[in-house]
Scaffold this motif. Structure first.
Motif, short mmCIF file in Angstrom:
data_model
loop_
_atom_site.label_atom_id
_atom_site.label_comp_id
_atom_site.label_asym_id
_atom_site.label_seq_id
_atom_site.Cartn_x
_atom_site.Cartn_y
_atom_site.Cartn_z
N LEU A 1 55.63 -47.35 -26.80
CA LEU A 1 54.39 -46.68 -26.98
C LEU A 1 55.46 -45.35 -26.42
N ALA A 2 56.14 -45.48 -25.41
CA ALA A 2 57.33 -43.25 -24.70
C ALA A 2 56.89 -43.01 -26.53
N ASP A 3 57.74 -44.49 -27.09
CA ASP A 3 59.12 -43.73 -27.87
C ASP A 3 58.51 -43.14 -29.36
N ARG B 1 55.18 -41.73 -28.88
CA ARG B 1 54.08 -40.87 -28.36
C ARG B 1 55.55 -39.36 -29.05
N ASP C 1 54.89 -57.65 -28.45
CA ASP C 1 54.82 -57.73 -27.72
C ASP C 1 56.34 -57.43 -27.05
N GLU C 2 56.21 -56.82 -26.05
CA GLU C 2 57.69 -56.87 -24.77
C GLU C 2 58.83 -57.64 -25.40
N ARG D 1 53.12 -53.25 -27.04
CA ARG D 1 53.02 -54.50 -25.41
C ARG D 1 53.90 -53.52 -25.07
N ASP D 2 54.31 -52.98 -24.50
CA ASP D 2 55.72 -52.04 -24.20
C ASP D 2 55.62 -50.83 -23.75
N GLU D 3 56.18 -50.72 -22.93
CA GLU D 3 55.77 -49.17 -22.21
C GLU D 3 56.88 -47.91 -23.07
N ILE D 4 57.72 -48.44 -23.45
CA ILE D 4 59.35 -48.08 -24.14
C ILE D 4 58.42 -47.69 -25.27
N GLY E 1 45.62 -45.74 -25.34
CA GLY E 1 45.96 -47.27 -24.43
C GLY E 1 47.27 -47.49 -24.97
N GLU E 2 47.23 -48.62 -25.48
CA GLU E 2 48.39 -49.61 -26.26
C GLU E 2 48.47 -49.48 -27.51
#
Lengths: 517, 517
Positions: free
Chosen positions: B71-73, B75, B240-241, B66-69, B83-84
Motif C-alpha cells: 500500500l505504501a509503494d 501511495r 495478500d501479504e 492486504r499488505d502495508e508495504i 483503505g486497502e
C-alpha cells in the motif's frame, strides 16, 4: 447437457439439481456453425506447393480407376487413359470440381433436424463399421441387429450427434448380402436425424437409393441431399469397381458421396507429412472430379481416412501430432478448392475405454475442430482402431462433441455488460454465487458434463468409486430406458418393409463379411 | 520418444525394434518455438472491450492489497488508495507493464537446458502442490521427500519437460516450516533443468533466493532469471501479504513471478466468459504493475489458475469448453500487453487415471497450445483437481507434451521434394515400406508414442492385457532404474547443504500444511 439449453429449473436447490440429473436433455443441437478461426498451418505458397504437387501426380503418375465404366467416362471427357491409369490435366480437374457446391443442406426426415454442411457449417456423425462392440456390460462380442438398433437409439438421443449413420456395428445375425437393407431401415426407423447410406456394392447402393426414394420421395431427392455414402480409395492412387459403382448410384440421384482416400501414413504414402497430404489430395481430387463426370453439379465431399503407421507393429496410430497437422493442412486444401470436407474424429487404438482412449479421442476432436472439418465422422464409439464400438465411449464421445460444439461456437458476449455490473456489486473478497446475475446465468454460462465426475474423492467413494466406463454405461442404460421412437408414417413404414421383403426374396443369403471404415 | 531424435537404429528388424524399446531417450527437447498460428477468438474491438472493462475495474472498483508495504509503494507512486483498496489509473498501469520484458531466457544449471519464454517460446513445467500421490503401485497416499525426489528424477528424464518445478508433491515427512529448503534442494540436485522457487512465505522465498545465489552466483542472478515463483491472487480482486512479500523477495533479485489470479469461474467471478476474463485480466494487471513498482524492468509473467465451478457440487471443472475459450482469450490479452503468459495444463477432476483423465488432459493441452501459452504449468501428473499427482499420469502427460511440442513445431517441409519423388517410384497400388525414402525417414516422420498401445487385441492380450495405468507404471519404473543424477559441483553441493543445515537450526519445526496451486 443441461447448460446447452435454456435453464429448465431456475429455482435452484436440491430439487432442481435432482430434476436436472433425472431428465437428460435429448434435443438435438443445431448443426455447428463454427466461430473459431481455423488453424492455418500453411501459408498461401505452401498451399500452392501442395496443389501443384497433387496436380503433377494426377497428370504424370495418374490414378488407377479399376472400373470399365469409369474409364470410358474419363475417355469421353477427353482425358488421357493408359491401361487403367487416368491422367486428368489440372485444367480439367479445376473445371470439374468448380461445380461441386461449397455447401448444402443435408435433409433429415424431421426437417427440424436438417443440417448444413460446408464453409463454417459442421456436423458430428457417429462411428461406423465395427465388427465388435463393447456392450452395456462392457463385454466385447460380435454385434446383432438389436445392438445396431441400440446405437441408432443412442445416436437419436445424444444432442451433439447430427446423424444416426448406418452400420455403426455390423449386425452379424443377419446375412451379409441382405444386411444393407436392415441397416438402412434401422437408421431410418430409430432416429429422425440424417443418416448414411451403405456403399458395400453398387447394387446395395441402389437399394439405399430406392429406400430413400420411398422415405423422401423421388422428386425431393432429385433436388435435395437426403443421405451420404462413403467411397474409400485404395491408396496409393487406386479407386476400385465397388466404390466407383456405388459412387455412380449416389451421384446419379444427386446424393453426395465422401471421396475418401484410405491413408496409412508411411505405409501407403511417403514418410512425410506434406507429401502424404499431396498424395491424399491428388486421390481426393480425382474422385471429386469423377463425381462431376457422373452428374455435373452433384454435391460431393472431400474425404479421407487418415492414420499414421507404427514402425514397431505396422498398426495404425491416432492422436499423434502428424495426424493433427495433416488435418489442419487438408482442411486448408478443401477450403482452397471450396468443397465441404469430411474427416475422422475420436480415432484410437486402445483396447479398453482407458486413459489412452481419452487422450486419443480428445486430441483428435480438438484437431478436427481447429482444422475446420465439416463432416466429422466417427465422432462416437470408436476404439481399438475401429475394431469395436464401445457403448460407454459412445456416450462420452458424444458429450465431448457437445462440449466441442459449445467451444467452437465461441464466447457468448450477449450479457457482457450485465455480467460486468456484478463485479462492483460483489467487490474484492466477495463471492458471486448469490448474485442475481449468477443465479440467472449459472446453468448456461459454464458447461457441466454429465459424464465427468468432479466430486471429492470422499463423495466419489460414497457413490461407489465408479470410473468413467461404469458411469457411462449407467448413463447409456438410463438413456435407453427413456428412448421414445420418433413417429414414422405407417404407410411409409409399410412401403419400406415391403421393399425389404421383396429384395430379401431376390437376394441369396451369403455370409462373407464386408467391412467398411 | 524415438522419433524426436535422429534414428539410432537404422538397420530395422526385430533387434532394432528391441533396442528402441529398451533405451528410452531422455534428452531434453529444446524449448518449444511455436509455428502454429494462435487461436484468435476475439477481434481487436473485443480485445479493446476486455481491456477497457479491466481498466474500469482497476480505477473504479479497485484491488485490495492486504499488505502495508505494498500500500505504501502504491501511495508513493501517486495512486489513490482507500483503505486497502488500490485504484491505479490505466495510464499508470500501461506505463508500468510496458517495462516488463516481452521475453527472456530462463536459465538452468546446465546452460544447454536454458529455455526462452515469451512470444512464440513456450516451456512445459510439471504439476506442483499435490498433498497426495498415486505411487508406483497406483496407491494413493501422502508423499515423502523420496517421492518428491522420484518426481524430480522423472522430470529430469522426460524429454518434453523443461523444468523440475518445486514441490510436485508435498513431502509430509519433513516439517512444513523447513520443507521449502529440502524441496528446493531436491529440485536443484536431481535435475539440471530449470526449477521453480517456493513462495509459501516471504522468508521462504528469501531462502530460495539465497540458495539460487549459491548455485548461480549473486551477480549472475542480478542479470539472469534462474527460477520462477508463483504468486496466487485471491479472486475477486485481492492480493495478500504472503504472496506480495514473496513477490518482493523475487522481484528485488530480478527473478520473475507468475502473477496468478486464482479463478473458480462462476464462484469468484461473474457467470460469464468475457466478464470472467475481464476480472482475471484486471487482477493480473494489478500484480504485474506492482512487480514494476518493486523493481522496474524486472521480468514478470501474466498468470492464472483457471477452472469453472460445477453448480451441482461446487467442484472445480476442467476440460470444459469455456476453459478452452478463456485460454484463447487470455492469451490474446497477454499478447496485447506484450507480457509472457502462464497457464495450466492437464487439469482435471478424475479420481483415477481413467478415460476422464485422458479427455480432460488432452483437451486442456490442445487448448493451451492453440492459445499460445508460454509457461505451461501443471503439464504432468495432475489429477483429482490437484489433490494427487499420479506417477502413471505423469509419464503419459509428459509424452503428450512431447507430441504437442512436435505438433506445435509445425509440419516438416525439408524433404518434401525427396518424399514426392517416391510417389512415381511406388506408383498406384504399391506400398512405401520398402522405399529408400521411407527407410531413411520413417522413425523421424511420424511420432510413435511409447505409452499408447496400438497392437492388435490378440497381441495386447498376449502382453498381459495391460491398460494405460499399468503400462505407464512399468515405463516409470524402467526410467527410474536408468536414472543418472546430473553432476553437481561438490563445493556448491556442500554450500547448499550448509545453508540448509544453518536454516534448519534457525527455523522451528512446525506442522501446519501450506498448500499452493
Amino acid at each position: 447437457m443441461t447448460v446447452l439449453t435454456k435453464p429448465r429449473a431456475r429455482a435452484g436447490g436440491r430439487a432442481a439439481r435432482r430434476s436436472i440429473r433425472s431428465a437428460p436433455n435429448v434435443d438435438m443441437l443445431p448443426g455447428l456453425t463454427r466461430a473459431l478461426p481455423t488453424c492455418e498451418v500453411m501459408d498461401p505458397d505452401q498451399i500452392a506447393r501442395i496443389d501443384a504437387a497433387s496436380m503433377d501426380i494426377l497428370e504424370n503418375v495418374g490414378v488407377v480407376f479399376r472400373d470399365e465404366i469409369a474409364l470410358a467416362d474419363w475417355r469421353r471427357a477427353g482425358v488421357k487413359v493408359v491401361g487403367e491409369r487416368v491422367h486428368p490435366d489440372r485444367g480439367l480437374v479445376r473445371d470439374l470440381i468448380a461445380t461441386i457446391p461449397a455447401d448444402f443442406t443435408y435433409h433429415a426426415r424431421d426437417p427440424q433436424k436438417n443440417v448444413r454442411l460446408g464453409g463454417p457449417h459442421s456436423i458430428f456423425v457417429p462411428m461406423t463399421g465395427a465388427p465388435y462392440l463393447r456392450d452395456l456390460d462392457d463385454v466385447r462380442r460380435n454385434p446383432t441387429l438389436d445392438d445396431l438398433a441400440m446405437f441408432h437409439k443412442l445416436s437419436h438421443m445424444m444432442p451433439a450427434l447430427h446423424s444416426s449413420a448406418h452400420h455403426i456395428v455390423e449386425p452379424y445375425d443377419h446375412p451379409i448380402s441382405q444386411r444393407h437393407l436392415r441397416i438402412t431401415y434401422s437408421s431410418m426407423k430409430h432416429s429422425d436425424k440424417t443418416f448414411m447410406g451403405m456403399t458395400t456394392s453398387p447394387r446395395n447402393a441402389e437399394d439405399v437409393m430406392e429406400m430413400c426414394a420411398i422415405l423422401f420421395g423421388e422428386a425431393f431427392m432429385e433436388e435435395h441431399p437426403v443421405t451420404t455414402g462413403n467411397c474409400n480409395g485404395n491408396s496409393p492412387l487406386v479407386w476400385d469397381e465397388t466404390m466407383l459403382g456405388a459412387m455412380r448410384a449416389f451421384c446419379r440421384r444427386n446424393q453426395p458421396v465422401l471421396c475418401s482416400p484410405f491413408v496409412l501414413g508411411g505405409a501407403n504414402t511417403p514418410a512425410s507429412v506434406p507429401a502424404t497430404v499431396a498424395q491424399l489430395n491428388a486421390e481426393a481430387l480425382s474422385a471429386l472430379a469423377y463425381t462431376q463426370l457422373i452428374r455435373r453439379g452433384c454435391p460431393a465431399i472431400y474425404g479421407h481416412y487418415l492414420s499414421t503407421v507404427s514402425m514397431r507393429s505396422g498398426a495404425p496410430m491416432a492422436g499423434t501430432p502428424e495426424i493433427s497437422l495433416m488435418n489442419f493442412m487438408i482442411g486448408q486444401m478443401a477450403r482452397f478448392y471450396g468443397v465441404p470436407w469430411r474427416t475422422s474424429n475420436t480415432l484410437g487404438g486402445a483396447k479398453t475405454f482407458d486413459a489412452q482412449a481419452g487422450y486419443e479421442s480428445a486430441t483428435t476432436l480438438s484437431a478436427v475442430i481447429h482444422a475446420g472439418a465439416n463432416y466429422i465422422w466417427h465422432s462416437a464409439g470408436w476404439n481399438e482402431a475401429g475394431m469395436h464400438c464401445s457403448v460407454a465411449k459412445f456416450v462420452v464421445d458424444a458429450e465431448q462433441c457437445a462440449m466441442a460444439h459449445r467451444m467452437a461456437s465461441g464466447p457468448y458476449w450477449g450479457d457482457f455488460d450485465a455480467a460486468l455490473a456484478a463485479i462492483p456489486d460483489v467487490g474484492p473478497g466477495g463471492h458471486y454465487l448469490g448474485h442475481p446475475h449468477t443465479q440467472e446465468n449459472f446453468q448456461t454460462a459454464f458447461f457441466m458434463p454429465d459424464l465427468f465426475d468432479n466430486n471429492s474423492i470422499e463423495q466419489w467413494a460414497a457413490d461407489g468409486s465408479k470410473e468413467t466406463t461404469e458411469r457411462a454405461l449407467i448413463h447409456a442404460r438410463r438413456l435407453l430406458d427413456a428412448y421414445e421412437e420418433p413417429t414414422l408414417d405407417a404407410g411409409l413404414n409399410e412401403a419400406l418393409l415391403d421393399y425389404i421383403a421383396r429384395r430379401e426374396r431376390e437376394i441369396p443369403a451369403a455370409d462373407a463379411l464386408n467391412q467398411e471404415y
